[in-house]
Every structure is written in C-alpha cells, then in structure tokens.
Design an enzyme around this catalytic site. Structure first.
Site, PDB file in Angstrom:
ATOM      1  N   ASP A  47       0.971  -1.225   0.077  1.00  5.53           N
ATOM      2  CA  ASP A  47       0.010  -0.187   0.021  1.00  5.53           C
ATOM      3  C   ASP A  47       0.845   1.134   0.051  1.00  5.53           C
ATOM      4  OD1 ASP A  47       0.706  -0.026   2.568  1.00  5.53           O
ATOM      5  OD2 ASP A  47      -1.134   0.055   3.683  1.00  5.53           O
ATOM      6  N   SER A  48       2.143   1.293  -0.045  1.00  6.51           N
ATOM      7  CA  SER A  48       3.323   2.279  -0.144  1.00  6.51           C
ATOM      8  C   SER A  48       2.953   2.878  -1.622  1.00  6.51           C
ATOM      9  CB  SER A  48       4.559   1.683   0.187  1.00  6.51           C
ATOM     10  OG  SER A  48       4.756   0.676  -0.839  1.00  6.51           O
ATOM     11  N   ASP A  86      -1.243  -6.118  -0.487  1.00  7.13           N
ATOM     12  CA  ASP A  86      -1.379  -5.529   0.825  1.00  7.13           C
ATOM     13  C   ASP A  86      -2.637  -5.041   1.019  1.00  7.13           C
ATOM     14  OD1 ASP A  86      -0.095  -4.730   3.049  1.00  7.13           O
ATOM     15  OD2 ASP A  86       1.268  -2.987   2.210  1.00  7.13           O
ATOM     16  N   LYS A 116      -1.063  -9.450   2.740  1.00 11.69           N
ATOM     17  CA  LYS A 116      -0.479  -8.871   4.052  1.00 11.69           C
ATOM     18  C   LYS A 116      -1.233  -8.009   4.720  1.00 11.69           C
ATOM     19  CE  LYS A 116       2.997  -5.401   3.997  1.00 11.69           C
ATOM     20  NZ  LYS A 116       2.590  -4.597   4.778  1.00 11.69           N
ATOM     21  N   GLU A 118      -1.294  -5.779   8.559  1.00 14.12           N
ATOM     22  CA  GLU A 118      -0.473  -5.071   9.536  1.00 14.12           C
ATOM     23  C   GLU A 118      -1.410  -5.057  11.006  1.00 14.12           C
ATOM     24  OE1 GLU A 118      -0.082  -0.806   8.876  1.00 14.12           O
ATOM     25  OE2 GLU A 118       1.002  -1.394   6.904  1.00 14.12           O
ATOM     26  N   GLU A 185       9.196  -4.184  10.477  1.00 13.76           N
ATOM     27  CA  GLU A 185       9.603  -2.868   9.990  1.00 13.76           C
ATOM     28  C   GLU A 185      10.148  -1.561  11.277  1.00 13.76           C
ATOM     29  OE1 GLU A 185       6.784  -1.098   7.157  1.00 13.76           O
ATOM     30  OE2 GLU A 185       7.884   0.880   7.382  1.00 13.76           O
TER      31      GLU A 185
END
Ligand code: KIV
Length: 277
Positions: A47-48, A86, A116, A118, A185
C-alpha cells in the site's frame, strides 16, 4: 507455472535452509517483469503505492479498488516470484467477513497468491479467518504505517521493554494464527534477531537489521526514484531519479535543437508516391 515457482512453502524451506528471502515492491506490469526476470523471491504490491505511485502523503487513503487495479497489473508481469497483495487501511478492520471478502478479491480479481495485514491481537481473528479461507497471510509488525496517527509519526518501535515484549508476543500470536511469514518494520536489529530466532516462520525485515530471514524494500526507494523521503534503512542501489531527470533534460534539449528525431527514427516513403501527392 514457472519451473522454480516460489510459493509459501518455499518461504518455509528458505527458513529451514537458512537461505535469505528477497522481496521488493512493484505496482505495475513493467516493473514486475523486471523484478521477476532478476529473480527476486517475492513481489509485494504494497500500500506504499499510495505514496510512491499516487502521491498521497500516507498510505491511509489507499482504497481496495486502487490496490486491486495495481495488483492485477503486477500479476500480469509476475511468473516466478510469490505475489503478495497488501490489504489497505479499513479493508480488514470492520468485520471478519469483510476481511475475508477483501482478501479474496486480491486472489480472485488481482491474481495475488497471498495477502499482508498490519497488526497483532486486534486483527488476529481476521488472520485466522483468512487463513481458514485458504489464503496465505503475511503478518506485519513494528512500524505499521496504517497506525501512523496512533504512533504520532514514523518512529522506530519496540525500544522499551514493554513494547519489545509486546512485539515478541504478537509475533508468536501471528505465527499461531497461521501466518506464513512476518514483516518486521523499523525495530532494533537485536530485537528482530530475537524474534527471528523464536519463530518457525521467516521474518522479512525493513529497517530491522541483517538477522531477519529476508529483506524487503520499496522499489522506488532502492532505485532512488522517490525523492520526498529517504529513510535511514534504505540502500540506494541505483540513482534512477537523477538518471531520469538527466535523460528528460537531454530529450527536451534535442527536441528544441531539432536533433531528435534523426533519420534512423523515421519511416520512409517511396519518393515516386510523394511526387504524385
Ligand atoms: O506497503 C509496503 O510497501 C510495505 C513494505 C514496506 C513492507 O508494507
């Protein structure tokens, strides 16, 4: 399927065989083909992309539709690498069924092979349910950018004993819930080493030191293309940002001076036809 296709089983094997896993982000067809040709083990449609592709100032504004659009493009260029989508902010927070449905979209519409997410205890019921739906899950702990407003900025995580203990516990919780790997991270390298030693699943570090079982970087960062931010943990392997600006300046100059296009760039026509015109 490519002969040496990377799967979630390859991740497990890599940890056992102590073979470091390489992961990079890609958000489009062309980049994915190049990374795949180079032999990267895994491509993450992170999602960056909200920041490096869409120009948002954080990842919080990225939507499911934007993620699916870019995952589809990256999937068309990926043959060998494990393709991971993501899950963006709010796509797995509201309910378990919404989380499973959205994870399913990554696989069914996007062509991803895993997703993925978070977070730790707050999302563990979603991780369980997504794995139960036969969709492999990569966890993500430490600096989780979707929690930016709770953290109050991009800060190294796990620096005091309480926070460090919580990270170890959360990592074990994700493993127990069925995650096949874990992104760490921005955590101290010694803590990342401890977590990597405690887990049977591989850890993939970004700003987490050399003792993780693999590494991930944002492609625009490692190629020197995203110039707004250069985190300390990024190694720039090429300066494609500078190279692009130089190439474009050269192009502008040649267009203005009539030096481009030259004969070799033109299509020729029979002279007699031209005379008839
Ligand atoms: O969005 C992303 O690119 C990521 C990686 C940096 C791990 O989450």
């Amino acid at each position: 399927m490519a002969k040496d296709k990377i799967t979630v089983q390859s991740f497990k094997a890599a940890k056992t065989e102590k073979k470091a896993i390489s992961m990079l982000t890609a958000y489009d067809y062309t980049t994915a083909t190049l990374l795949d040709e180079a032999g990267v083990d895994s491509i993450l449609v992170g999602d960056s992309l909200g920041m490096v592709m869409l120009g948002y100032d954080s990842t919080l504004r990225v939507t499911m539709d934007e993620m699916i659009h870019h995952t589809k493009a990256a999937a068309r260029g990926t043959q060998r690498a494990l393709l991971i989508g993501d899950m963006p902010f709010l796509s797995y927070h509201v309910s378990v069924s919404e989380a499973v449905r959205n994870a399913g979209r990554f696989v069914q519409e996007g062509g991803a092979e895993a997703v993925k997410l978070e977070g730790g205890p707050d999302i563990i019921d979603k991780v369980h349910a997504i794995v139960k739906a036969q969709i492999p899950v990569l966890g993500h702990l430490g600096l989780t950018p979707q929690s930016l407003n709770m953290f109050g900025g991009f800060k190294v995580q796990g620096k005091d004993i309480e926070a460090a203990r919580r990270l170890v516990d959360d990592a074990l919780l994700l493993q127990d819930a069925g995650a096949f790997g874990l992104v760490l991270e921005c955590v101290p390298d010694t803590l990342a080493r401890l977590i990597s030693q405690k887990l049977d699943i591989p850890t993939i570090g970004i700003g987490a030191g050399p003792h993780c079982d693999g590494q991930v970087l944002v492609i625009q960062d490692m190629l020197g293309m995203y110039r707004k931010l250069r985190p300390k943990f990024v190694k720039t392997y090429a300066e494609l940002g500078d190279a692009t600006v130089e190439a474009v300046k050269n192009y502008i100059h040649e267009v203005r001076e009539g030096e481009f296009p030259r004969n070799e760039h033109c299509f020729q026509m029979d002279g007699s036809l031209l005379a008839k015109l």
